[in-house]
Design a protein around this motif. Structure first.
Motif, PDB file in Angstrom:
ATOM      1  N   TYR A  43     -17.457 -48.260 -28.559  1.00  0.00           N
ATOM      2  CA  TYR A  43     -18.482 -47.648 -29.968  1.00  0.00           C
ATOM      3  C   TYR A  43     -17.679 -46.620 -31.068  1.00  0.00           C
ATOM      4  N   ALA A  44     -16.617 -46.169 -30.741  1.00  0.00           N
ATOM      5  CA  ALA A  44     -16.553 -45.405 -31.280  1.00  0.00           C
ATOM      6  C   ALA A  44     -15.523 -46.000 -32.617  1.00  0.00           C
ATOM      7  N   THR A  45     -14.812 -47.163 -32.393  1.00  0.00           N
ATOM      8  CA  THR A  45     -14.658 -48.078 -34.139  1.00  0.00           C
ATOM      9  C   THR A  45     -15.664 -48.271 -34.610  1.00  0.00           C
ATOM     10  N   ALA A  46     -16.815 -48.752 -33.994  1.00  0.00           N
ATOM     11  CA  ALA A  46     -17.989 -49.369 -34.266  1.00  0.00           C
ATOM     12  C   ALA A  46     -18.530 -48.388 -35.381  1.00  0.00           C
ATOM     13  N   TYR A  47     -18.889 -46.742 -35.056  1.00  0.00           N
ATOM     14  CA  TYR A  47     -18.929 -45.609 -35.697  1.00  0.00           C
ATOM     15  C   TYR A  47     -18.467 -45.434 -36.999  1.00  0.00           C
ATOM     16  N   LYS A  48     -16.643 -45.922 -36.522  1.00  0.00           N
ATOM     17  CA  LYS A  48     -15.440 -45.147 -38.109  1.00  0.00           C
ATOM     18  C   LYS A  48     -15.883 -46.617 -39.190  1.00  0.00           C
ATOM     19  N   LEU A  49     -16.195 -47.505 -38.609  1.00  0.00           N
ATOM     20  CA  LEU A  49     -17.205 -48.585 -39.577  1.00  0.00           C
ATOM     21  C   LEU A  49     -17.966 -49.163 -39.962  1.00  0.00           C
ATOM     22  N   PHE A  50     -18.700 -48.036 -40.114  1.00  0.00           N
ATOM     23  CA  PHE A  50     -20.475 -47.736 -39.756  1.00  0.00           C
ATOM     24  C   PHE A  50     -20.188 -47.009 -41.257  1.00  0.00           C
ATOM     25  N   ILE A  51     -19.118 -45.502 -40.355  1.00  0.00           N
ATOM     26  CA  ILE A  51     -19.472 -44.714 -41.543  1.00  0.00           C
ATOM     27  C   ILE A  51     -18.956 -44.747 -43.551  1.00  0.00           C
TER      28      ILE A  51
END
Length: 146
Positions: A43-51
């Motif tokens: 999830y942390a990677t998905a969060y960073k990609l979204f930001i």
């Protein structure tokens, strides 16, 4: 005499694939919305990609703190990342090929966010708009990951 048919698959735009995840953007021009879809991976990677995507879309001044940055528990299979009053959003799925239940669940959150941001409130008169957008989101994601 029997006949056999050979299906011809359309060539699709290549997805960004790794052994752990599939990442792509689903564009919905009729509602001026983009959905960043991340299937698999943490999830942390998905969060960073979204930001990163939000910053590219000039979502300057938006409250990134609205987005839940905390890693979900082990039984959470998907999460919708969104900002109020902004039609771009992200969908994260724990599995690289999410099941139909979690896919439709998160797609409903995306549908509701996009349409309510555009002023379309879910009621008997707007059911079809919700149903068609939901179908489009589910079908498009399913075609790319199943």
């Amino acid at each position: 005499m029997t006949s056999s048919s050979t299906s011809i698959r359309k060539k699709r735009r290549p997805l960004r694939k790794s052994s752990k995840r599939v990442v792509f953007t689903l564009n919905i021009p009729s509602w001026e919305a983009d959905i960043l879809v991340v299937c698999g991976g943490d999830y942390a990677t998905a969060y960073k990609l979204f930001i990163q995507k939000l910053k590219k879309r000039n979502a300057v001044g938006k409250e990134f703190s609205e987005i839940d940055e905390d890693t979900p528990g082990e039984f959470v299979m998907g999460r919708t990342l969104l900002l109020k009053e902004f039609r771009g959003l992200g969908l994260w799925f724990r599995d690289k090929s999410p099941g139909g239940g979690v896919l439709s669940h998160e797609a409903f959150h995306a549908t509701h966010h996009i349409l309510s941001s555009a002023g379309v409130i879910l009621n008997q008169g707007s059911e079809e708009a919700y149903a068609y957008l939901l179908m489009h989101i589910v079908k498009t994601i399913a075609r790319k990951v199943w």
